[in-house]
Design a protein around this motif. Structure first.
Motif, PDB file in Angstrom:
ATOM      1  N   ILE A  97       1.077  -1.155  -0.150  1.00 14.96           N
ATOM      2  CA  ILE A  97       0.166   0.531  -0.054  1.00 14.96           C
ATOM      3  C   ILE A  97       0.546   1.885   0.153  1.00 14.96           C
ATOM      4  O   ILE A  97       0.666   2.440  -1.174  1.00 14.96           O
ATOM      5  N   LEU A  98       1.854   1.458   0.698  1.00 19.34           N
ATOM      6  CA  LEU A  98       2.796   2.401   1.140  1.00 19.34           C
ATOM      7  C   LEU A  98       3.831   2.079   0.020  1.00 19.34           C
ATOM      8  O   LEU A  98       5.098   3.511   0.072  1.00 19.34           O
ATOM      9  N   ALA A  99       3.736   1.864  -1.389  1.00 19.66           N
ATOM     10  CA  ALA A  99       5.428   1.600  -2.218  1.00 19.66           C
ATOM     11  C   ALA A  99       5.253   2.794  -3.143  1.00 19.66           C
ATOM     12  O   ALA A  99       4.402   3.240  -3.182  1.00 19.66           O
ATOM     13  N   PRO A 100       6.507   2.718  -2.850  1.00 17.33           N
ATOM     14  CA  PRO A 100       6.404   4.445  -4.005  1.00 17.33           C
ATOM     15  C   PRO A 100       6.526   4.067  -5.420  1.00 17.33           C
ATOM     16  O   PRO A 100       6.259   4.848  -5.989  1.00 17.33           O
ATOM     17  N   THR A 101       7.277   2.864  -5.742  1.00 21.50           N
ATOM     18  CA  THR A 101       7.119   2.280  -7.324  1.00 21.50           C
ATOM     19  C   THR A 101       6.506   0.989  -7.518  1.00 21.50           C
ATOM     20  O   THR A 101       5.852   0.634  -6.634  1.00 21.50           O
ATOM     21  N   THR A 102       5.912   1.066  -9.012  1.00 17.40           N
ATOM     22  CA  THR A 102       5.624  -0.167  -8.866  1.00 17.40           C
ATOM     23  C   THR A 102       6.083  -1.465  -8.241  1.00 17.40           C
ATOM     24  O   THR A 102       5.396  -2.321  -8.438  1.00 17.40           O
ATOM     25  N   LEU A 103       7.503  -0.984  -8.861  1.00 18.38           N
ATOM     26  CA  LEU A 103       8.155  -2.473  -8.506  1.00 18.38           C
ATOM     27  C   LEU A 103       8.102  -2.499  -7.085  1.00 18.38           C
ATOM     28  O   LEU A 103       7.929  -3.919  -6.762  1.00 18.38           O
ATOM     29  N   VAL A 104       8.020  -1.863  -6.285  1.00 16.46           N
ATOM     30  CA  VAL A 104       7.736  -1.726  -4.620  1.00 16.46           C
ATOM     31  C   VAL A 104       6.198  -2.467  -4.605  1.00 16.46           C
ATOM     32  O   VAL A 104       6.218  -3.360  -3.433  1.00 16.46           O
ATOM     33  N   PHE A 105       5.384  -2.511  -5.074  1.00 17.70           N
ATOM     34  CA  PHE A 105       4.277  -2.502  -5.404  1.00 17.70           C
ATOM     35  C   PHE A 105       4.084  -3.882  -5.731  1.00 17.70           C
ATOM     36  O   PHE A 105       3.571  -5.229  -4.839  1.00 17.70           O
ATOM     37  N   VAL A 106       4.291  -4.162  -6.816  1.00 20.25           N
ATOM     38  CA  VAL A 106       4.641  -5.778  -6.835  1.00 20.25           C
ATOM     39  C   VAL A 106       5.414  -6.996  -6.173  1.00 20.25           C
ATOM     40  O   VAL A 106       4.895  -7.880  -5.881  1.00 20.25           O
ATOM     41  N   LEU A 107       6.556  -6.326  -5.864  1.00 18.17           N
ATOM     42  CA  LEU A 107       7.015  -6.982  -4.743  1.00 18.17           C
ATOM     43  C   LEU A 107       5.863  -7.223  -2.956  1.00 18.17           C
ATOM     44  O   LEU A 107       5.847  -8.538  -2.743  1.00 18.17           O
ATOM     45  N   GLY A 108       5.401  -6.256  -2.796  1.00 19.36           N
ATOM     46  CA  GLY A 108       4.380  -6.019  -1.872  1.00 19.36           C
ATOM     47  C   GLY A 108       3.859  -7.499  -1.937  1.00 19.36           C
ATOM     48  O   GLY A 108       3.356  -7.987  -1.379  1.00 19.36           O
ATOM     49  N   LEU A 109       3.425  -7.934  -2.803  1.00 21.41           N
ATOM     50  CA  LEU A 109       1.902  -8.511  -3.415  1.00 21.41           C
ATOM     51  C   LEU A 109       2.545  -9.912  -3.617  1.00 21.41           C
ATOM     52  O   LEU A 109       1.699 -10.691  -3.346  1.00 21.41           O
ATOM     53  N   ALA A 110       3.563  -9.980  -3.787  1.00 23.47           N
ATOM     54  CA  ALA A 110       5.084 -10.808  -4.087  1.00 23.47           C
ATOM     55  C   ALA A 110       4.692 -11.465  -2.467  1.00 23.47           C
ATOM     56  O   ALA A 110       3.838 -13.020  -1.648  1.00 23.47           O
ATOM     57  N   ALA A 111       5.263 -10.914  -2.044  1.00 26.27           N
ATOM     58  CA  ALA A 111       5.663 -11.529  -0.554  1.00 26.27           C
ATOM     59  C   ALA A 111       3.853 -11.159   0.191  1.00 26.27           C
ATOM     60  O   ALA A 111       3.683 -12.796   1.260  1.00 26.27           O
ATOM     61  N   TYR A 112       2.573 -10.603   0.199  1.00 25.75           N
ATOM     62  CA  TYR A 112       1.904 -11.128   0.480  1.00 25.75           C
ATOM     63  C   TYR A 112       0.952 -11.925  -0.154  1.00 25.75           C
ATOM     64  O   TYR A 112       0.412 -12.952   0.678  1.00 25.75           O
ATOM     65  N   GLY A 113       1.482 -12.404  -1.696  1.00 23.60           N
ATOM     66  CA  GLY A 113       1.293 -14.586  -1.841  1.00 23.60           C
ATOM     67  C   GLY A 113       1.272 -14.896  -1.062  1.00 23.60           C
ATOM     68  O   GLY A 113       0.542 -16.172  -0.654  1.00 23.60           O
ATOM     69  N   VAL A 114       2.895 -14.737  -0.399  1.00 19.71           N
ATOM     70  CA  VAL A 114       3.419 -16.195   0.447  1.00 19.71           C
ATOM     71  C   VAL A 114       2.812 -15.987   1.403  1.00 19.71           C
ATOM     72  O   VAL A 114       2.354 -17.745   2.371  1.00 19.71           O
ATOM     73  N   GLY A 115       2.670 -15.092   2.276  1.00 22.14           N
ATOM     74  CA  GLY A 115       2.077 -15.034   3.456  1.00 22.14           C
ATOM     75  C   GLY A 115       0.413 -15.855   3.616  1.00 22.14           C
ATOM     76  O   GLY A 115      -0.211 -16.064   4.351  1.00 22.14           O
ATOM     77  N   LEU A 116      -0.533 -15.040   2.241  1.00 26.22           N
ATOM     78  CA  LEU A 116      -1.647 -15.774   2.181  1.00 26.22           C
ATOM     79  C   LEU A 116      -1.435 -17.335   2.010  1.00 26.22           C
ATOM     80  O   LEU A 116      -2.519 -17.684   2.816  1.00 26.22           O
ATOM     81  N   GLY A 117      -0.710 -18.253   1.883  1.00 24.52           N
ATOM     82  CA  GLY A 117      -0.351 -18.927   1.630  1.00 24.52           C
ATOM     83  C   GLY A 117      -0.539 -19.558   3.256  1.00 24.52           C
ATOM     84  O   GLY A 117      -1.160 -20.963   3.205  1.00 24.52           O
ATOM     85  N   LEU A 118       0.476 -19.087   3.637  1.00 27.46           N
ATOM     86  CA  LEU A 118       1.076 -20.050   5.221  1.00 27.46           C
ATOM     87  C   LEU A 118      -0.474 -19.913   6.041  1.00 27.46           C
ATOM     88  O   LEU A 118      -0.760 -20.626   6.652  1.00 27.46           O
ATOM     89  N   VAL A 119      -1.216 -19.046   6.055  1.00 27.40           N
ATOM     90  CA  VAL A 119      -2.360 -18.435   6.556  1.00 27.40           C
ATOM     91  C   VAL A 119      -3.423 -19.175   6.226  1.00 27.40           C
ATOM     92  O   VAL A 119      -3.884 -19.600   7.130  1.00 27.40           O
ATOM     93  N   ASP A 120      -3.471 -19.483   5.173  1.00 29.44           N
ATOM     94  CA  ASP A 120      -4.812 -20.588   4.925  1.00 29.44           C
ATOM     95  C   ASP A 120      -4.275 -22.198   5.056  1.00 29.44           C
ATOM     96  O   ASP A 120      -5.354 -22.546   5.228  1.00 29.44           O
ATOM     97  N   ALA A 121      -3.349 -22.133   4.666  1.00 28.43           N
ATOM     98  CA  ALA A 121      -3.017 -23.987   5.212  1.00 28.43           C
ATOM     99  C   ALA A 121      -2.796 -23.922   6.326  1.00 28.43           C
ATOM    100  O   ALA A 121      -3.889 -24.658   6.895  1.00 28.43           O
ATOM    101  N   THR A 122      -2.452 -23.150   7.667  1.00 31.45           N
ATOM    102  CA  THR A 122      -2.253 -23.234   8.980  1.00 31.45           C
ATOM    103  C   THR A 122      -2.999 -22.938   9.423  1.00 31.45           C
ATOM    104  O   THR A 122      -3.989 -23.669  10.565  1.00 31.45           O
ATOM    105  N   GLY A 123      -4.672 -21.829   9.230  1.00 35.38           N
ATOM    106  CA  GLY A 123      -5.588 -22.001   9.835  1.00 35.38           C
ATOM    107  C   GLY A 123      -7.040 -23.116   9.365  1.00 35.38           C
ATOM    108  O   GLY A 123      -7.275 -23.389  10.518  1.00 35.38           O
TER     109      GLY A 123
END
Length: 400
Positions: A97-123
Motif C-alpha cells: 500500500i505504501l509502495a513508492p514505485t510499481t516494483l515495490v508494489f509488486v514485491l509487496g503483493l508477492a510477499a503477501y501471496g506467500v503469507g496468504l498461503g501460510l495462513v490459509d493452510a495453517t488456519g
C-alpha cells in the motif's frame, strides 16, 4: 476435579475464538484489497491483462506458501507457522500500500501471496484439529468468520473511498494482533511419519475438484465483481464494492448456520441444492441488464456456494483420518490440509486469471467460465459422503 475437567473445554473455547479471529483477519485483509482493485488499476495504470498477471503471481506464490506450511507445520507446529504467516501478511500489505514505485508494489503483493498461503493452510489445519477435538462439525462457522471479515472489509472500502491511499495501510495492524492469539498446540506425545501411500489421495482428489470449482466462482466474484460493475455498467465508483458485499453477507449467513445445516440436511444434499442456486445466480449475473440486477445475482451466488469450501476440508480430513490412531491421524490430516489447499489456488487461478483473460473484451463472457464449471458440483457432491459420516459420528459421540 470439576475445575480440571472443565479446563480442556475452556481451552478449546479460547482456541476456537483465536482460530475464528485468524479467519476473520484473513478475510478482512483480502477483501479490503480486492474491493479496491479498480483504484489499484488507476493508481498503477494497469489494464485487465496486466492485472491478471499480478493476480497470477500472487496466486502462484500463495501455493508456494501453502507448500512451505506443509513442510514446516510438522516440525514447528501449525500454530507457530500460522503466527509467522500473519506477521508476513501484515508487513507485506503495508509495503504494497505504501509502495513508492510499481516494483515495490509488486514485491509487496508477492510477499503477501506467500503469507496468504501460510495462513490459509495453517488456519485450516487449526480448524480441522479443533473439529476433531470437539467431535463435531465446526469448519463452516470458521469459514463464516472469514466471510464476516470480508464483509467488514467491503464495508470499510465503501466507507473510505475518499480517504488518502496511505491510510489504508492501517489494515496491517489486524494481522499483528491476531498473531498473538492462543491457538491450538500440537500434542507432541507421539510422532507419526506419513508417507504418500498412507493418504487416500484418489478419493481426496474428487473432493478437491469441488474446491477448485468453488474457488473459481468465489475468486471471480470477489476479484472481478467490482470491475464488472465498473466496466460493464459504469456503476458509481463508490458503489462497485456492492458486487462483493451482498455476496459475502449472504455467504456468511449461510456459513454461520452451516454447522447445524450440515447435520440436518447432509453434506451431499446441501451441496446439490447449493449448486442449483449457484447456476441460476450466475446466469443472472451474465445476463443482467443493469448493475442492481447483477448485484442480486452475486447475492444469490453467495447463498449457493457458501459451504462448499468448509465441507471440502471436512470431507478430506475425514478421509485422511480413517482407520488411524490419533498421532497418525493428526500427521495425515496436517499433510492433507496443506496439500489440499493447492486446490484452493488452482480454483483461484481459474477465477482470477481466466475470468479476466476470457473476459478481456467483455466480462460478461468472463463470468461464463464459473457458470459452466459450477455444474460439476452436482456430480462431485457424492464425494462428500465422509463429511456426512463425520456429522453422524459427532452426533453419536455427543449422544453417548
Amino acid at each position: 476435579m470439576l475445575a480440571m475437567s472443565a479446563d480442556p473445554r475452556a481451552h478449546l473455547g479460547r482456541a476456537r475464538l483465536a482460530i475464528a479471529a485468524a479467519f476473520l483477519t484473513q478475510g478482512l485483509v483480502f477483501i479490503s484489497l480486492t474491493t479496491r482493485l479498480p483504484r489499484i488499476q488507476d493508481r498503477w495504470d494497469l489494464d485487465e491483462l496486466e492485472l491478471s498477471g499480478v493476480l497470477l503471481m500472487m496466486v502462484l506464490l500463495a501455493g508456494v506458501g501453502s507448500l512451505v506450511a506443509e513442510r514446516l507445520a510438522p516440525r514447528l507446529d501449525s500454530a507457530v507457522v500460522l503466527r509467522a504467516g500473519l506477521v508476513t501478511v501484515a508487513v507485506s500489505v503495508a509495503v504494497a500500500i505504501l509502495a513508492p514505485t510499481t516494483l515495490v508494489f509488486v514485491l509487496g503483493l508477492a510477499a503477501y501471496g506467500v503469507g496468504l498461503g501460510l495462513v490459509d493452510a495453517t488456519g485450516n489445519m487449526q480448524a480441522v484439529a479443533l473439529e476433531h477435538r470437539l467431535g463435531r462439525v465446526v469448519l463452516p462457522s470458521c469459514h463464516g468468520a472469514w466471510t464476516l471479515g470480508g464483509v467488514i472489509g467491503a464495508v470499510l472500502t465503501l466507507a473510505t473511498t475518499d480517504v488518502p491511499w496511505s491510510a489504508i495501510a492501517l489494515v496491517a495492524v489486524l494481522p499483528l494482533l491476531a498473531a498473538a492469539a492462543p491457538y491450538l498446540s500440537r500434542d507432541h506425545g507421539e510422532a507419526a511419519t506419513v508417507t504418500e501411500t498412507d493418504v487416500p489421495w484418489r478419493a481426496i482428489v474428487m473432493v478437491g475438484l469441488a474446491l477448485v470449482v468453488f474457488y473459481t466462482v468465489d475468486t471471480a466474484a470477489a476479484t472481478w465483481g467490482p470491475v464488472y460493475l465498473d466496466d460493464v455498467f459504469d456503476a458509481p465508483e463508490e458503489l462497485v464494492a456492492l458486487a462483493t458485499l451482498p455476496y459475502l453477507v449472504a455467504s456468511g449467513l449461510v456459513r454461520l448456520v452451516g454447522d447445524r445445516l450440515t447435520e440436518r440436511v447432509g453434506a451431499v444434499r446441501l451441496l446439490r441444492i447449493g449448486a442449483g442456486i449457484a447456476f441460476v445466480s450466475l446466469a443472472v449475473v451474465v445476463a443482467a441488464p443493469s448493475w442492481p440486477v447483477a448485484v442480486l445475482g452475486f447475492t444469490l451466488l453467495g447463498c449457493g456456494v457458501a459451504v462448499v469450501a468448509p465441507l471440502s476440508f471436512s470431507a478430506a480430513a475425514a478421509l485422511a483420518g480413517r482407520d488411524a490412531d490419533p498421532a497418525t491421524r493428526q500427521a495425515r490430516v496436517d499433510a492433507v490440509v496443506a496439500r489440499f489447499n493447492q486446490f484452493n489456488y488452482a480454483g483461484a487461478l481459474l477465477g482470477a486469471v481466466m475470468t479476466g483473460a476470457v473476459g478481456a473484451s467483455s466480462l460478461r463472457i468472463g463470468f461464463a467460465v464459473p457458470l459452466v464449471l459450477v455444474l460439476a458440483l452436482f456430480w462431485l457432491a457424492r464425494a462428500f459422503a465422509p463429511a456426512d459420516e463425520l456429522s453422524a459420528g459427532a452426533q453419536d459421540h455427543t449422544g453417548g
